[in-house]
Scaffold this motif. Structure first.
Motif, PDB file in Angstrom:
ATOM      1  N   MET A 289       0.852  -1.177   0.000  1.00  0.00           N
ATOM      2  CA  MET A 289       0.000   0.000   0.000  1.00  0.00           C
ATOM      3  C   MET A 289       0.884   1.222   0.000  1.00  0.00           C
ATOM      4  O   MET A 289       1.808   1.302   0.784  1.00  0.00           O
ATOM      5  CB  MET A 289      -0.841  -0.031   1.276  1.00  0.00           C
ATOM      6  N   ARG A 290       0.623   2.166  -0.882  1.00  0.00           N
ATOM      7  CA  ARG A 290       1.527   3.303  -0.932  1.00  0.00           C
ATOM      8  C   ARG A 290       1.376   4.135   0.329  1.00  0.00           C
ATOM      9  O   ARG A 290       0.316   4.173   0.952  1.00  0.00           O
ATOM     10  CB  ARG A 290       1.298   4.138  -2.187  1.00  0.00           C
ATOM     11  N   LYS A 291       2.451   4.786   0.715  1.00  0.00           N
ATOM     12  CA  LYS A 291       2.458   5.581   1.940  1.00  0.00           C
ATOM     13  C   LYS A 291       1.467   6.732   1.807  1.00  0.00           C
ATOM     14  O   LYS A 291       1.355   7.330   0.747  1.00  0.00           O
ATOM     15  CB  LYS A 291       3.870   6.139   2.128  1.00  0.00           C
ATOM     16  N   VAL A 292       0.727   6.992   2.876  1.00  0.00           N
ATOM     17  CA  VAL A 292      -0.223   8.103   2.820  1.00  0.00           C
ATOM     18  C   VAL A 292       0.361   9.311   3.540  1.00  0.00           C
ATOM     19  O   VAL A 292       1.157   9.180   4.460  1.00  0.00           O
ATOM     20  CB  VAL A 292      -1.597   7.737   3.461  1.00  0.00           C
ATOM     21  N   ALA A 293      -0.061  10.456   3.117  1.00  0.00           N
ATOM     22  CA  ALA A 293       0.462  11.692   3.704  1.00  0.00           C
ATOM     23  C   ALA A 293      -0.069  11.869   5.124  1.00  0.00           C
ATOM     24  O   ALA A 293      -1.148  11.390   5.459  1.00  0.00           O
ATOM     25  CB  ALA A 293       0.026  12.873   2.841  1.00  0.00           C
ATOM     26  N   ASP A 294       0.709  12.586   5.940  1.00  0.00           N
ATOM     27  CA  ASP A 294       0.313  12.799   7.336  1.00  0.00           C
ATOM     28  C   ASP A 294      -0.981  13.598   7.435  1.00  0.00           C
ATOM     29  O   ASP A 294      -1.678  13.532   8.433  1.00  0.00           O
ATOM     30  CB  ASP A 294       1.418  13.561   8.093  1.00  0.00           C
ATOM     31  N   ASP A 295      -1.281  14.379   6.388  1.00  0.00           N
ATOM     32  CA  ASP A 295      -2.498  15.182   6.472  1.00  0.00           C
ATOM     33  C   ASP A 295      -3.657  14.541   5.690  1.00  0.00           C
ATOM     34  O   ASP A 295      -4.664  15.174   5.424  1.00  0.00           O
ATOM     35  CB  ASP A 295      -2.231  16.603   5.957  1.00  0.00           C
ATOM     36  N   ALA A 296      -3.485  13.275   5.312  1.00  0.00           N
ATOM     37  CA  ALA A 296      -4.575  12.571   4.616  1.00  0.00           C
ATOM     38  C   ALA A 296      -5.734  12.382   5.593  1.00  0.00           C
ATOM     39  O   ALA A 296      -5.535  12.430   6.813  1.00  0.00           O
ATOM     40  CB  ALA A 296      -4.079  11.212   4.130  1.00  0.00           C
ATOM     41  N   PRO A 297      -6.953  12.132   5.078  1.00  0.00           N
ATOM     42  CA  PRO A 297      -8.081  11.888   5.984  1.00  0.00           C
ATOM     43  C   PRO A 297      -7.765  10.726   6.927  1.00  0.00           C
ATOM     44  O   PRO A 297      -7.058   9.789   6.555  1.00  0.00           O
ATOM     45  CB  PRO A 297      -9.221  11.511   5.028  1.00  0.00           C
ATOM     46  N   LEU A 298      -8.309  10.819   8.134  1.00  0.00           N
ATOM     47  CA  LEU A 298      -8.033   9.807   9.163  1.00  0.00           C
ATOM     48  C   LEU A 298      -8.279   8.390   8.640  1.00  0.00           C
ATOM     49  O   LEU A 298      -7.485   7.485   8.878  1.00  0.00           O
ATOM     50  CB  LEU A 298      -8.912  10.075  10.396  1.00  0.00           C
ATOM     51  N   ILE A 299      -9.372   8.196   7.906  1.00  0.00           N
ATOM     52  CA  ILE A 299      -9.707   6.837   7.451  1.00  0.00           C
ATOM     53  C   ILE A 299      -8.583   6.278   6.571  1.00  0.00           C
ATOM     54  O   ILE A 299      -8.241   5.103   6.662  1.00  0.00           O
ATOM     55  CB  ILE A 299     -11.085   6.794   6.739  1.00  0.00           C
TER      56      ILE A 299
ATOM     57  N   ARG B  21      -5.346   7.103   6.747  1.00  0.00           N
ATOM     58  CA  ARG B  21      -4.158   6.826   7.570  1.00  0.00           C
ATOM     59  C   ARG B  21      -4.358   5.567   8.406  1.00  0.00           C
ATOM     60  O   ARG B  21      -3.437   4.774   8.582  1.00  0.00           O
ATOM     61  CB  ARG B  21      -3.848   8.045   8.453  1.00  0.00           C
ATOM     62  N   VAL B  22      -5.590   5.375   8.900  1.00  0.00           N
ATOM     63  CA  VAL B  22      -5.872   4.162   9.690  1.00  0.00           C
ATOM     64  C   VAL B  22      -5.795   2.936   8.776  1.00  0.00           C
ATOM     65  O   VAL B  22      -5.208   1.914   9.125  1.00  0.00           O
ATOM     66  CB  VAL B  22      -7.257   4.265  10.372  1.00  0.00           C
ATOM     67  N   GLU B  23      -6.356   3.060   7.581  1.00  0.00           N
ATOM     68  CA  GLU B  23      -6.335   1.959   6.607  1.00  0.00           C
ATOM     69  C   GLU B  23      -4.888   1.565   6.295  1.00  0.00           C
ATOM     70  O   GLU B  23      -4.538   0.387   6.224  1.00  0.00           O
ATOM     71  CB  GLU B  23      -7.063   2.430   5.341  1.00  0.00           C
ATOM     72  N   TYR B  24      -4.019   2.561   6.153  1.00  0.00           N
ATOM     73  CA  TYR B  24      -2.610   2.300   5.851  1.00  0.00           C
ATOM     74  C   TYR B  24      -1.958   1.494   6.972  1.00  0.00           C
ATOM     75  O   TYR B  24      -1.245   0.518   6.732  1.00  0.00           O
ATOM     76  CB  TYR B  24      -1.868   3.637   5.649  1.00  0.00           C
ATOM     77  N   VAL B  25      -2.230   1.887   8.213  1.00  0.00           N
ATOM     78  CA  VAL B  25      -1.647   1.178   9.358  1.00  0.00           C
ATOM     79  C   VAL B  25      -2.167  -0.258   9.415  1.00  0.00           C
ATOM     80  O   VAL B  25      -1.423  -1.205   9.670  1.00  0.00           O
ATOM     81  CB  VAL B  25      -1.986   1.937  10.675  1.00  0.00           C
ATOM     82  N   ILE B  26      -3.467  -0.425   9.142  1.00  0.00           N
ATOM     83  CA  ILE B  26      -4.050  -1.772   9.174  1.00  0.00           C
ATOM     84  C   ILE B  26      -3.373  -2.660   8.125  1.00  0.00           C
ATOM     85  O   ILE B  26      -2.964  -3.780   8.407  1.00  0.00           O
ATOM     86  CB  ILE B  26      -5.577  -1.704   8.951  1.00  0.00           C
ATOM     87  N   GLN B  27      -3.218  -2.119   6.897  1.00  0.00           N
ATOM     88  CA  GLN B  27      -2.651  -2.937   5.820  1.00  0.00           C
ATOM     89  C   GLN B  27      -1.166  -3.208   6.005  1.00  0.00           C
ATOM     90  O   GLN B  27      -0.684  -4.273   5.651  1.00  0.00           O
ATOM     91  CB  GLN B  27      -2.856  -2.243   4.457  1.00  0.00           C
TER      92      GLN B  27
END
Length: 198
Positions: free
Chosen positions: A104-114, A116-122
């Motif tokens: 999963m590509r890295k998401v920006a720190d200011d991306a919507p919470l959902i 950023r959470v999805e990124y951590v889960i994956q």
């Protein structure tokens, strides 16, 4: 042809290894680093020879001391923070590829919470659950700050779900998003709660 601003970390040992392999190929051959199935749980990072005639216009070139690595534009964002090493062990030497963002590509720190959470889960939670044959999917984040999760695979109907969820996943998510998330619920719990007047 673009020059890459950020290099993939290739250790000295791995660079030497690639150079030896390239010396057996036609002159002008370099390497290509790529991701198969990028952005999916089955993503795999790979390296192949890249003869001069196989370089595409849209490739990004990363120059190293004795060769260049070419990366196609689709793979590029998934190779952020990737590392290539050549490790010598008792059983022989092998190339190791670590690409933390391949799935999963890295998401920006200011991306919507959902996101950023999805990124951590994956990238962090599902790899841990995979050893138990389970995985979780983020369904939504409620207005009051709860991540609603769907359990799949080996987690389904397993009595350990509540324990795993409450202890592991929930703690991990709250520690990573302390000011934004209050907790996690699984989908069945969430649905029960919504229709409790039946």
């Amino acid at each position: 042809m673009e020059q890459a601003t950020q290099q993939i970390a290739i250790s000295d040992a791995a660079q030497t290894h690639f150079r030896k392999l390239l010396d057996t190929q036609e002159e002008g051959t370099n390497i290509r680093i790529f991701v198969v199935n990028p952005g999916t749980p089955n993503a795999e990072c790979g390296v192949s020879y890249c003869p001069p005639n196989a370089v595409e216009e849209s490739d990004v070139e990363m120059k190293y001391d004795t060769f260049s690595a070419f990366i196609d534009e689709v793979s590029l964002p998934f190779l952020e923070e990737a590392e290539i090493d050549y490790v010598t062990e008792e059983l022989g030497a092998q190339l190791t590829l670590k690409a933390p963002n391949a799935k999963m590509r890295k998401v920006a720190d200011d991306a919507p919470l959902i996101e950023r959470v999805e990124y951590v889960i994956q990238t962090q939670i599902n790899p841990q659950l995979a050893s138990h044959g389970g995985r979780i999917t983020l369904i939504e984040i409620t207005e009051d700050g709860y991540a609603i999760l769907q359990f799949g695979g080996g987690c389904n109907g397993c009595s350990m779900v509540d324990v795993t969820l409450k202890d592991g996943v929930e703690k991990q998510l709250i520690s990573l998003f302390p000011n934004e998330l209050k907790g996690a619920k699984d989908v069945t719990e969430h649905q029960r709660g919504e229709h409790s007047y039946y």
